[in-house]
Design an enzyme around this catalytic site. Structure first.
Site, short mmCIF file in Angstrom:
data_model
loop_
_atom_site.label_atom_id
_atom_site.label_comp_id
_atom_site.label_asym_id
_atom_site.label_seq_id
_atom_site.Cartn_x
_atom_site.Cartn_y
_atom_site.Cartn_z
N TYR A 249 -1.86 -0.88 10.62
CA TYR A 249 -1.83 -1.27 9.21
C TYR A 249 -0.55 -0.77 8.33
CZ TYR A 249 -3.63 -1.64 4.35
OH TYR A 249 -3.80 -1.92 2.89
N SER B 108 0.93 -1.21 -0.07
CA SER B 108 -0.10 0.02 0.03
C SER B 108 0.87 1.28 -0.04
CB SER B 108 -0.75 -0.07 1.37
OG SER B 108 -1.63 0.98 1.54
N1 LIG Z 1 -8.65 -1.05 -0.90
C1 LIG Z 1 -7.74 0.09 -0.58
O1 LIG Z 1 -7.93 0.85 -0.77
C2 LIG Z 1 -6.40 -0.67 -0.74
C3 LIG Z 1 -5.39 0.30 -0.90
C4 LIG Z 1 -3.86 -0.12 -0.68
C5 LIG Z 1 -3.65 -1.35 -0.50
N2 LIG Z 1 -4.78 -2.33 -0.28
C6 LIG Z 1 -4.52 -3.61 -0.29
O2 LIG Z 1 -5.20 -4.50 -1.39
C7 LIG Z 1 -5.26 -5.82 -0.90
C8 LIG Z 1 -6.87 -6.10 -1.41
O3 LIG Z 1 -7.74 -5.21 -0.76
P1 LIG Z 1 -9.09 -5.09 -1.12
O4 LIG Z 1 -9.19 -3.46 -1.24
O5 LIG Z 1 -9.23 -5.60 -2.43
O6 LIG Z 1 -9.91 -5.70 -0.22
P2 LIG Z 1 -11.07 -6.44 -0.19
O7 LIG Z 1 -12.06 -5.99 -0.90
O8 LIG Z 1 -11.61 -6.50 1.32
O9 LIG Z 1 -10.64 -7.96 -0.36
C9 LIG Z 1 -9.98 -8.63 0.42
C10 LIG Z 1 -9.77 -9.94 0.09
O10 LIG Z 1 -8.73 -10.70 0.65
C11 LIG Z 1 -9.44 -12.03 0.99
N3 LIG Z 1 -9.07 -12.42 2.61
C12 LIG Z 1 -9.17 -11.77 3.46
N4 LIG Z 1 -8.53 -12.27 4.77
C13 LIG Z 1 -8.35 -13.64 4.06
C14 LIG Z 1 -7.98 -14.76 4.69
N5 LIG Z 1 -7.57 -14.83 6.10
N6 LIG Z 1 -7.65 -15.80 3.85
C15 LIG Z 1 -7.95 -15.72 2.55
N7 LIG Z 1 -8.35 -14.45 1.90
C16 LIG Z 1 -8.55 -13.57 2.90
C17 LIG Z 1 -11.04 -11.80 1.04
O11 LIG Z 1 -11.64 -12.88 0.66
P3 LIG Z 1 -12.69 -13.72 1.93
O12 LIG Z 1 -13.34 -12.62 2.87
O13 LIG Z 1 -13.63 -14.41 0.81
O14 LIG Z 1 -11.49 -14.60 2.23
C18 LIG Z 1 -11.08 -10.62 -0.30
O15 LIG Z 1 -10.90 -11.70 -1.53
C19 LIG Z 1 -5.00 -5.88 0.56
O16 LIG Z 1 -3.72 -6.36 0.90
C20 LIG Z 1 -4.99 -4.43 0.84
O17 LIG Z 1 -4.04 -4.42 2.34
C21 LIG Z 1 -6.22 -2.00 -0.47
#
Ligand SMILES: NC(=O)c1ccc[n+]([C@@H]2O[C@H](COP(=O)([O-])OP(=O)(O)OC[C@H]3O[C@@H](n4cnc5c(N)ncnc54)[C@H](OP(=O)(O)O)[C@@H]3O)[C@@H](O)[C@H]2O)c1
Length: 265
Positions: A152, A139
């Site tokens: 985080y 991130s």
């Molecule tokens: N959204 C943002 O603004 C943002 C910005 C910077 C970085 N990121 C990073 O990008 C990545 C994806 O985030 P996102 O925004 O797509 O979030 P999201 O929509 O909440 O998706 C998170 C994904 O991770 C899976 N997950 C969570 N805990 C898990 C576990 N214990 N085992 C297996 N799968 C798990 C969830 O699936 P299930 O619930 O089905 O397991 C889901 O597919 C993360 O690493 C986040 O830190 C996000």
């Protein structure tokens, strides 16, 4: 690395950035192995990716047994893993000086330990194959410590340091490692945080967020161009450069924003 015909294992592929990566890599002709806890959402992500022969493996990346099963099932189906995308991640908004340690540990299990453990399972196979690519979704908070998200940020700094060191360790094995630093992305990430809630101002900033599809395209291009770091949107590069050039000014500005966000609820 060319993506067509490569075997790509994506964690956290059931929604958000992971599901968008499935579509972006699928469009480029990759063979996909998609992992997350929710099987139903994985099926939907696989159908939206529109690829034939996509494998889905329901599992929790914080479980050693599940991680082993995810990798074994992928190898049984495809016989190799060319690209591992450690994307599963969660947030935590509790202030660092009072956050319960069980919540901090749970977040570190997903954001850091699971990524290291998946990498440890996959690297021996990549060495046997003669190469590969590990993509760790960090991130901008892994480049600039954000006071409303201190713990985080810490988990993503750890992931970033791991990625940089790993790249050097594996350089002579033809295994590349990429650190992905997205800014705010429109997903349900904020609804999935382990504790606390984003301040109202952070929620409002969602209107400036990029889409998961934009983020996934940047990741796919980063793999194709062997980038070391992918920052998306690109305006984040300026922010990171400013924080390096003027650290005290950045601290002052972020502390000011934090106290304003707190007082506005
Ligand atoms: N959204 C943002 O603004 C943002 C910005 C910077 C970085 N990121 C990073 O990008 C990545 C994806 O985030 P996102 O925004 O797509 O979030 P999201 O929509 O909440 O998706 C998170 C994904 O991770 C899976 N997950 C969570 N805990 C898990 C576990 N214990 N085992 C297996 N799968 C798990 C969830 O699936 P299930 O619930 O089905 O397991 C889901 O597919 C993360 O690493 C986040 O830190 C996000």
């Amino acid at each position: 690395m060319q993506i067509a015909d490569k075997v790509v294992l994506i964690t956290g592929a059931s929604e958000g950035i992971g599901a968008a990566c499935a579509a972006a890599f699928g469009r480029r002709g990759a063979q996909l192995s998609l992992a997350a806890r929710s099987e139903d959402k994985l099926k939907q992500a696989a159908s939206e990716a529109g690829t034939k022969d996509t494998l889905i493996v329901a599992g929790d990346v914080t479980s050693g047994e599940d991680r082993k099963r995810i990798v074994e099932r992928t190898l049984e189906r495809f016989g190799r893993i060319d690209i591992l995308i450690n994307n599963a991640g969660v947030g935590l908004y509790a202030p660092s000086w009072e956050a319960p340690f069980d919540q901090l540990r749970s977040m570190m299990e997903v954001n850091f330990f699971a990524a290291v453990a998946m990498t440890q399972l996959v690297v021996p196979q990549m060495k046997r194959q003669g190469g590969g690519c590990i993509v760790n979704v960090s991130s901008i908070a892994g480049q600039i410590a954000l006071p409303w998200f201190t713990l985080y940020s810490s988990s993503k700094y750890a992931l970033g340091a791991f990625t940089r060191g790993l790249r050097m360790e594996l350089k002579h094995d033809n295994i590349h490692a990429i650190e992905v630093c997205p800014g705010y992305v429109k997903t349900r990430f904020q609804d999935h945080v382990l504790a606390g809630a984003p301040p109202e101002g952070v929620r409002k900033a969602r209107r400036f967020a990029i889409t998961a599809e934009t983020c996934a395209e940047a990741i796919a291009r980063g793999v194709e161009r062997n980038r070391r770091v992918v920052v998306t949107p690109r305006s984040g590069i300026l922010l990171i450069a400013l924080s390096r050039a003027f650290p005290a000014l950045m601290d002052w500005q972020l502390a000011r924003m934090y106290h304003k966000l707190k007082s506005n609820g």
